[in-house]
Design a protein around this motif. Structure first.
Motif, PDB file in Angstrom:
ATOM      1  N   MET A 174       0.832  -1.176   0.000  1.00  0.00           N
ATOM      2  CA  MET A 174       0.000   0.000   0.000  1.00  0.00           C
ATOM      3  C   MET A 174       0.882   1.246   0.000  1.00  0.00           C
ATOM      4  N   GLN A 175       0.605   2.146  -0.906  1.00  0.00           N
ATOM      5  CA  GLN A 175       1.384   3.374  -0.999  1.00  0.00           C
ATOM      6  C   GLN A 175       0.704   4.482  -0.202  1.00  0.00           C
ATOM      7  N   LEU A 176       1.544   5.341   0.346  1.00  0.00           N
ATOM      8  CA  LEU A 176       1.032   6.524   1.009  1.00  0.00           C
ATOM      9  C   LEU A 176       0.733   7.569  -0.050  1.00  0.00           C
ATOM     10  N   SER A 177      -0.401   8.218   0.055  1.00  0.00           N
ATOM     11  CA  SER A 177      -0.739   9.263  -0.915  1.00  0.00           C
ATOM     12  C   SER A 177       0.033  10.540  -0.576  1.00  0.00           C
ATOM     13  N   ASN A 178       0.028  11.460  -1.524  1.00  0.00           N
ATOM     14  CA  ASN A 178       0.676  12.747  -1.277  1.00  0.00           C
ATOM     15  C   ASN A 178       0.018  13.470  -0.108  1.00  0.00           C
ATOM     16  N   GLN A 179      -1.290  13.312   0.013  1.00  0.00           N
ATOM     17  CA  GLN A 179      -2.007  13.945   1.117  1.00  0.00           C
ATOM     18  C   GLN A 179      -1.576  13.332   2.453  1.00  0.00           C
ATOM     19  N   SER A 202       6.554   2.901   9.272  1.00  0.00           N
ATOM     20  CA  SER A 202       7.924   2.680   8.797  1.00  0.00           C
ATOM     21  C   SER A 202       7.953   1.630   7.695  1.00  0.00           C
ATOM     22  N   ILE A 203       7.195   0.581   7.850  1.00  0.00           N
ATOM     23  CA  ILE A 203       7.129  -0.473   6.830  1.00  0.00           C
ATOM     24  C   ILE A 203       6.550   0.082   5.536  1.00  0.00           C
ATOM     25  N   LYS A 204       5.476   0.865   5.637  1.00  0.00           N
ATOM     26  CA  LYS A 204       4.877   1.454   4.439  1.00  0.00           C
ATOM     27  C   LYS A 204       5.861   2.394   3.745  1.00  0.00           C
ATOM     28  N   LEU A 205       6.559   3.214   4.521  1.00  0.00           N
ATOM     29  CA  LEU A 205       7.535   4.134   3.939  1.00  0.00           C
ATOM     30  C   LEU A 205       8.696   3.388   3.274  1.00  0.00           C
ATOM     31  N   LEU A 206       9.151   2.323   3.910  1.00  0.00           N
ATOM     32  CA  LEU A 206      10.238   1.526   3.344  1.00  0.00           C
ATOM     33  C   LEU A 206       9.812   0.902   2.015  1.00  0.00           C
ATOM     34  N   ASN A 207       8.612   0.344   1.973  1.00  0.00           N
ATOM     35  CA  ASN A 207       8.129  -0.259   0.727  1.00  0.00           C
ATOM     36  C   ASN A 207       7.966   0.782  -0.373  1.00  0.00           C
ATOM     37  N   ASP A 208       7.460   1.968  -0.019  1.00  0.00           N
ATOM     38  CA  ASP A 208       7.326   3.038  -1.005  1.00  0.00           C
ATOM     39  C   ASP A 208       8.688   3.461  -1.543  1.00  0.00           C
ATOM     40  N   LYS A 244      11.507   1.668  -1.655  1.00  0.00           N
ATOM     41  CA  LYS A 244      12.061   0.603  -2.508  1.00  0.00           C
ATOM     42  C   LYS A 244      11.428   0.636  -3.894  1.00  0.00           C
ATOM     43  N   GLU A 245      10.099   0.797  -3.945  1.00  0.00           N
ATOM     44  CA  GLU A 245       9.394   0.820  -5.221  1.00  0.00           C
ATOM     45  C   GLU A 245       9.817   2.036  -6.053  1.00  0.00           C
ATOM     46  N   ALA A 246       9.961   3.183  -5.405  1.00  0.00           N
ATOM     47  CA  ALA A 246      10.369   4.395  -6.124  1.00  0.00           C
ATOM     48  C   ALA A 246      11.775   4.244  -6.689  1.00  0.00           C
ATOM     49  N   ARG A 247      12.687   3.691  -5.906  1.00  0.00           N
ATOM     50  CA  ARG A 247      14.061   3.503  -6.396  1.00  0.00           C
ATOM     51  C   ARG A 247      14.102   2.497  -7.539  1.00  0.00           C
ATOM     52  N   GLU A 248      13.270   1.474  -7.456  1.00  0.00           N
ATOM     53  CA  GLU A 248      13.216   0.485  -8.528  1.00  0.00           C
ATOM     54  C   GLU A 248      12.733   1.135  -9.824  1.00  0.00           C
ATOM     55  N   ARG A 249      11.720   1.976  -9.724  1.00  0.00           N
ATOM     56  CA  ARG A 249      11.217   2.674 -10.916  1.00  0.00           C
ATOM     57  C   ARG A 249      12.261   3.627 -11.478  1.00  0.00           C
ATOM     58  N   LEU A 250      12.976   4.323 -10.602  1.00  0.00           N
ATOM     59  CA  LEU A 250      13.995   5.267 -11.064  1.00  0.00           C
ATOM     60  C   LEU A 250      15.158   4.576 -11.767  1.00  0.00           C
ATOM     61  N   SER A 251      15.456   3.352 -11.384  1.00  0.00           N
ATOM     62  CA  SER A 251      16.601   2.660 -11.974  1.00  0.00           C
ATOM     63  C   SER A 251      16.250   1.931 -13.268  1.00  0.00           C
ATOM     64  N   GLN A 252      14.995   1.974 -13.678  1.00  0.00           N
ATOM     65  CA  GLN A 252      14.612   1.286 -14.908  1.00  0.00           C
ATOM     66  C   GLN A 252      15.069   2.061 -16.129  1.00  0.00           C
TER      67      GLN A 252
END
Length: 91
Positions: A1-6, A28-34, A36-44
């Motif tokens: 589950m991603q945290l929204s901008n709001q 903390s778990i939600k932030l860590l998963n977000d 990881k996902e963001a870094r994965e997208r950036l490295s594509q």
């Protein structure tokens, strides 16, 4: 589950300090998963995803090509070293 901008905009230091430990761990778990996902997208890029090569900016493609050339050179050098057989020394 991603945290929204709001959700992210509503979190501040005071709120974090007042969160119960269990909620803080969950956040903390939600932030860590977000992250990881963001870094994965950036490295594509087109080489490690389904994106076409034409989607890359020319300056990004040149940097990727140079990196791959350097990696290939290192692989070639290590292959040459492995292929070289040192004759046994007779005493």
């Amino acid at each position: 589950m991603q945290l929204s901008n709001q959700d992210l905009s509503q979190i501040d230091e005071d709120e974090l300090l007042n969160l119960p430990e269990e909620e803080l761990r969950y956040l903390s778990i939600k932030l860590l998963n977000d992250l990881k996902e963001a870094r994965e997208r950036l490295s594509q890029n087109s080489r490690n995803s389904s994106r076409p090569p034409s989607s890359e900016a020319p300056w990004d493609k040149a940097a990727t090509d140079n990196t791959n050339d350097q990696e290939q050179t290192e692989i070639d050098k290590s292959a040459e070293t492995e292929d070289t057989v040192t004759p046994p020394v007779a005493f």
